[in-house]
Design a protein around this motif. Structure first.
Motif, mmCIF file in Angstrom:
data_model
loop_
_atom_site.group_PDB
_atom_site.id
_atom_site.type_symbol
_atom_site.label_atom_id
_atom_site.label_comp_id
_atom_site.label_asym_id
_atom_site.label_seq_id
_atom_site.Cartn_x
_atom_site.Cartn_y
_atom_site.Cartn_z
ATOM 1 N N MET A 8 0.731 -1.314 -0.046
ATOM 2 C CA MET A 8 0.057 0.092 -0.055
ATOM 3 C C MET A 8 0.749 1.206 -0.101
ATOM 4 S SD MET A 8 -3.281 -0.636 -0.177
ATOM 5 C CE MET A 8 -3.962 0.880 0.593
ATOM 6 N N LYS A 9 1.912 1.272 0.793
ATOM 7 C CA LYS A 9 2.843 2.468 0.945
ATOM 8 C C LYS A 9 3.392 2.923 -0.452
ATOM 9 C CE LYS A 9 7.032 4.380 3.245
ATOM 10 N NZ LYS A 9 7.903 4.102 3.999
ATOM 11 N N HIS A 10 3.909 1.820 -1.202
ATOM 12 C CA HIS A 10 4.368 1.925 -2.498
ATOM 13 C C HIS A 10 3.468 2.822 -3.515
ATOM 14 C CE1 HIS A 10 6.879 0.991 -6.313
ATOM 15 N NE2 HIS A 10 5.551 0.943 -6.728
ATOM 16 N N GLY A 11 2.205 2.656 -3.446
ATOM 17 C CA GLY A 11 1.172 3.420 -4.263
ATOM 18 C C GLY A 11 1.086 4.995 -4.014
ATOM 19 N N PHE A 12 1.451 5.212 -2.808
ATOM 20 C CA PHE A 12 1.581 6.652 -2.375
ATOM 21 C C PHE A 12 2.876 7.381 -2.405
ATOM 22 C CE2 PHE A 12 -2.280 4.827 -0.276
ATOM 23 C CZ PHE A 12 -3.291 5.650 -0.467
ATOM 24 N N ASP A 13 3.745 6.724 -3.205
ATOM 25 C CA ASP A 13 5.039 7.384 -3.287
ATOM 26 C C ASP A 13 4.894 8.650 -4.255
ATOM 27 O OD1 ASP A 13 6.293 5.472 -2.005
ATOM 28 O OD2 ASP A 13 7.214 4.229 -3.975
ATOM 29 N N ALA A 14 5.623 9.680 -4.080
ATOM 30 C CA ALA A 14 5.378 10.841 -4.698
ATOM 31 C C ALA A 14 5.377 10.908 -6.188
ATOM 32 C CB ALA A 14 6.410 11.891 -4.203
ATOM 33 N N ASP A 15 6.407 9.959 -6.736
ATOM 34 C CA ASP A 15 6.308 9.923 -8.144
ATOM 35 C C ASP A 15 5.153 9.394 -8.667
ATOM 36 O OD1 ASP A 15 7.082 7.711 -7.062
ATOM 37 O OD2 ASP A 15 8.280 6.920 -8.826
ATOM 38 N N HIS A 16 4.459 8.547 -7.887
ATOM 39 C CA HIS A 16 3.278 7.837 -8.520
ATOM 40 C C HIS A 16 2.154 8.791 -8.433
ATOM 41 C CE1 HIS A 16 5.338 4.243 -7.403
ATOM 42 N NE2 HIS A 16 4.712 3.596 -8.441
ATOM 43 N N LEU A 17 2.113 9.464 -7.245
ATOM 44 C CA LEU A 17 0.909 10.411 -7.321
ATOM 45 C C LEU A 17 1.081 11.886 -8.383
ATOM 46 C CD1 LEU A 17 0.794 10.767 -3.442
ATOM 47 C CD2 LEU A 17 -0.739 9.590 -5.097
ATOM 48 N N ALA A 18 2.279 12.061 -8.368
ATOM 49 C CA ALA A 18 2.581 13.105 -9.496
ATOM 50 C C ALA A 18 2.496 12.684 -10.848
ATOM 51 C CB ALA A 18 4.223 13.563 -9.506
ATOM 52 N N THR A 19 2.589 11.626 -11.151
ATOM 53 C CA THR A 19 2.524 11.051 -12.701
ATOM 54 C C THR A 19 0.761 11.137 -12.506
ATOM 55 O OG1 THR A 19 4.433 9.633 -12.564
ATOM 56 C CG2 THR A 19 2.651 9.072 -13.998
ATOM 57 N N ILE A 20 -0.004 10.420 -11.586
ATOM 58 C CA ILE A 20 -1.232 10.318 -11.710
ATOM 59 C C ILE A 20 -1.867 11.929 -12.060
ATOM 60 C CG2 ILE A 20 -3.576 9.680 -10.746
ATOM 61 C CD1 ILE A 20 -1.976 7.332 -9.460
ATOM 62 N N ASP A 21 -1.448 12.550 -11.346
ATOM 63 C CA ASP A 21 -1.845 14.123 -11.146
ATOM 64 C C ASP A 21 -1.696 14.712 -12.679
ATOM 65 O OD1 ASP A 21 -2.729 16.515 -9.638
ATOM 66 O OD2 ASP A 21 -0.764 17.232 -10.243
#
Length: 69
Positions: A1-14
């Motif tokens: 679960m923690k991996h999904g909230f990494d900043a690079d993932h959130l920035a990509t989705i955003d």
């Protein structure tokens, strides 16, 4: 679960969501789901590949020289 909230993932989705909000609003709502499915599939594929290769791999003899006791 923690991996999904990494900043690079959130920035990509955003970034994908913001881009598609302008160019393809219907797709913008699905960006997170599509990214998660694609990324999850790649991670599972890599894990299966590595585990298959690792099952047949043996540690070379020269690695014993690197072990510290």
């Amino acid at each position: 679960m923690k991996h999904g909230f990494d900043a690079d993932h959130l920035a990509t989705i955003d970034g994908l969501t913001r881009y598609n909000a302008r160019h393809n609003p219907a797709l913008a709502r699905l960006c997170g789901v599509l990214f998660s499915l694609g990324h999850g599939a790649v991670v599972v594929l890599i894990a299966l590949t590595v585990s298959t290769v690792a099952a047949k791999w043996e540690v070379p003899d020269w690695m014993d020289a690197l072990r510290s006791e």
